[in-house]
Design an enzyme around this catalytic site. Structure first.
Site, PDB file in Angstrom:
ATOM      1  N   GLU A  17       0.826  -1.222   0.000  1.00 58.61           N
ATOM      2  CA  GLU A  17       0.000   0.000   0.000  1.00 58.61           C
ATOM      3  C   GLU A  17       0.854   1.262   0.000  1.00 58.61           C
ATOM      4  OE1 GLU A  17      -2.750  -0.546   3.283  1.00 58.61           O
ATOM      5  OE2 GLU A  17      -4.100  -1.637   1.971  1.00 58.61           O
ATOM      6  N   GLU A  28      -5.559  -8.183  -1.339  1.00 59.30           N
ATOM      7  CA  GLU A  28      -6.246  -8.002  -0.048  1.00 59.30           C
ATOM      8  C   GLU A  28      -7.694  -7.645  -0.304  1.00 59.30           C
ATOM      9  OE1 GLU A  28      -4.724  -5.521   3.104  1.00 59.30           O
ATOM     10  OE2 GLU A  28      -2.663  -5.958   2.512  1.00 59.30           O
TER      11      GLU A  28
HETATM   12  C1  BG6 Z   1      -4.595  -3.023   4.690  1.00 56.18           C
HETATM   13  C2  BG6 Z   1      -3.254  -3.429   5.240  1.00 56.18           C
HETATM   14  O1  BG6 Z   1      -4.682  -1.652   4.737  1.00 56.18           O
HETATM   15  O2  BG6 Z   1      -5.736  -3.380   5.371  1.00 56.18           O
HETATM   16  C3  BG6 Z   1      -3.296  -4.527   6.263  1.00 56.18           C
HETATM   17  O3  BG6 Z   1      -2.369  -3.757   4.210  1.00 56.18           O
HETATM   18  C4  BG6 Z   1      -4.513  -4.370   7.143  1.00 56.18           C
HETATM   19  O4  BG6 Z   1      -2.085  -4.495   6.967  1.00 56.18           O
HETATM   20  C5  BG6 Z   1      -5.762  -4.451   6.285  1.00 56.18           C
HETATM   21  O5  BG6 Z   1      -4.566  -5.267   8.189  1.00 56.18           O
HETATM   22  C6  BG6 Z   1      -7.058  -4.360   7.036  1.00 56.18           C
HETATM   23  O6  BG6 Z   1      -7.075  -3.240   7.871  1.00 56.18           O
HETATM   24  P1  BG6 Z   1      -7.340  -3.389   9.412  1.00 56.18           P
HETATM   25  O7  BG6 Z   1      -7.039  -2.062  10.004  1.00 56.18           O
HETATM   26  O8  BG6 Z   1      -8.769  -3.770   9.547  1.00 56.18           O
HETATM   27  O9  BG6 Z   1      -6.433  -4.453   9.911  1.00 56.18           O
END
Ligand code: BG6
Length: 477
Positions: free
Chosen positions: A176, A376
């Site tokens: 990211e 993701e």
């Molecule tokens: C992304 C990141 O922004 O979102 C992860 O690459 C992160 O590291 C994921 O865990 C989900 O966000 P969160 O804050 O719910 O864990």
């Protein structure tokens, strides 16, 4: 017939700082996120440059993948994973970032992880840097604000790509990277510790420093891409963007214009540099508006041109609306914006928008025409364990099913997508809030926010569902 290609890479994703634990074991140095406390949706994580014995630091223990990797990878294999995205913990390899020689015990750990993956024919997809810069670099050189960070990173990247040559063929240079476009990225993404910045979500911001630091990351990434290709011509090098899809809240041209600007600044500024090898045409205006003047040398420009990525990857969780009326911009999600009246939200106020995935995949492919991987995606929410130990996470199944359908539609549209690795395939510490209560996994981990729990792993209902999805190559959703 499945719309997914025969060799589609189904899998899941994790990050070292949220997953591994063992933060000070076998020679590992502290990373920036090791200095961040726990938090929750209403109480932000705190950055403490000196550890406070009265506070909790959830990344120190993560969910202890360091000692559970065999069992964990066996569970991924049971689901039929073709690919496993994980990140390497930079300070496990170079504890302060400044050493000349790597920490052998750190290298040995990822050898064990990769050998275990190979046992099950799981392809590793490694993020070289996922919010875990060695903390010593934040303290000594203000993280990526210094050009010196480039050499430290390239040394690290070359070391691991040489060491794991032949064991891993997919590398992402920075997680990211466009997080550096917003003030949230100062510390976790760029390692910048601005004076008075203690609240992870609301940091003091110096755009001159932040955008210069981001430029250093671009140069470092391009050098790593070049090195990756030289080390092994089979290596595929990728960028990774947090896709913050913005819709205009209304057809009012002011809203439409704001949405255009947000999409360009937040989503394309970084990927244009990494995919096309040069800053986009709209960059000078952004610099003017931010009042910054960047130090970009001719050599930097040459390096950026020579180090363009082979594929584009991204996270996608939600979309936002843009409104020119500040009174409308009240959304409580991480990236702000206005609430979308057509979408439901998670308990963490992240709007759920599967159709947005198809929209953004088309936008990206139209722009770059290179292969894409969704690395993701997922639903972060609370899970209840039934008295018999089972977990009926139908809400997660519904979320993922709708997104996989949208992904399938994008493939039918003609977008070339290589794979899909939903986030936090095994429960881990959430990033923005530093809590265990917000879970994403197919596998439940018995750990609570106060740090208690047996760390025992158990299969949720979604585990069996995703196994079927993979088995049928996405036909049975
Ligand atoms: C992304 C990141 O922004 O979102 C992860 O690459 C992160 O590291 C994921 O865990 C989900 O966000 P969160 O804050 O719910 O864990």
């Amino acid at each position: 017939m499945s719309v997914f290609p025969k060799d589609f890479l189904w899998g899941g994703a994790t990050a070292a700082n949220q997953f591994e634990g063992a933060w000070d074991v076998d020679g590992k140095g502290p990373s920036c996120m090791d200095m961040a406390t726990n938090g929750n949706h209403h109480h932000p994580r705190e950055i403490t440059p000196v550890l406070d014995p009265d506070k909790l630091y959830p990344c120190h223990d993560g969910v202890d993948f360091y000692h559970h990797y065999k069992e964990d990878i066996a569970l991924l294999a049971e689901m039929g994973f073709k690919v496993f995205r994980f990140s390497m913990n930079w300070p496990r390899i170079f504890p302060t970032g400044f050493e000349d020689e790597p920490n052998e015990a750190g290298l040995a750990f990822y050898d064990r992880v990769m050998d275990e993956c190979a046992k099950y024919d799981i392809e590793p997809l490694v993020t070289l840097s996922h919010y875990e810069m060695p903390f010593a670099m934040c303290q000594k050189i203000d993280g990526w604000a210094s050009r010196e960070a480039i050499d430290c990173y390239v040394k690290y990247a070359k070391t691991v790509m040489e060491h794991y040559k032949g064991k891993c063929h997919y590398w992402l240079t920075f997680n990211e990277i466009n997080c550096g476009m917003i003030s949230l990225g100062n510390y976790m993404s760029l390692g910048i510790l601005n004076p008075g910045s203690f609240d992870l979500r609301h940091q003091n911001d110096d755009p001159q420093k932040r955008l210069q630091a981001l430029h250093h990351q671009f140069v470092a990434s391009a050098l790593a891409v070049k090195a990756g290709h030289e080390i092994d011509s089979d290596n595929k090098m990728g960028c990774m963007i947090a896709y913050m899809l913005a819709y205009p809240l209304t057809p009012n041209p002011d809203d439409v214009e704001l949405a255009r600007e947000r999409n360009q600044y937040r989503n394309y500024y970084c990927s244009d540099v990494m995919v096309r090898g040069e800053y986009p045409y709209f960059a000078p205006r952004l610099w003017d508006e931010e009042g910054v003047s960047l130090d970009i040398t001719d050599e930097d420009r040459r390096i950026l041109k020579e180090g363009t990525v082979d594929f584009y990857t991204h996270s996608y969780y939600q979309s936002q609306c843009a409104s020119a009326d500040p009174a409308e911009e009240t959304s409580g999600n991480l990236f702000g914006g206005a609430k979308n009246p057509y979408l439901k939200e998670t308990a963490w106020e992240w709007p759920i928008d599967p159709a947005g995935l198809r929209i953004m995949l088309n936008q990206v492919y139209e722009r770059y025409q290179i292969p894409i991987m969704v690395v993701e995606n997922g639903l972060g929410c609370r899970d209840e364990v039934n008295p018999d130990g089972t977990i009926d996470d139908d809400y997660r199944i519904e979320y993922l099913r709708d997104h996989i359908k949208a992904l399938g539609e994008a493939i039918k549209d003609g977008v070339e997508v290589w794979g899909y690795t939903p986030w936090g395939c095994i429960d881990l510490v959430s990033n923005a809030d530093g809590e265990m209560a917000k879970r994403y996994g197919f596998v439940y981990v018995d750990k609570r926010d106060d740090g208690s729990g047996t760390l025992e792993r158990s299969r949720k209902k979604s585990f069996y569902w995703y196994k079927k999805v993979i088995e049928t190559n996405g036909e049975e959703l």
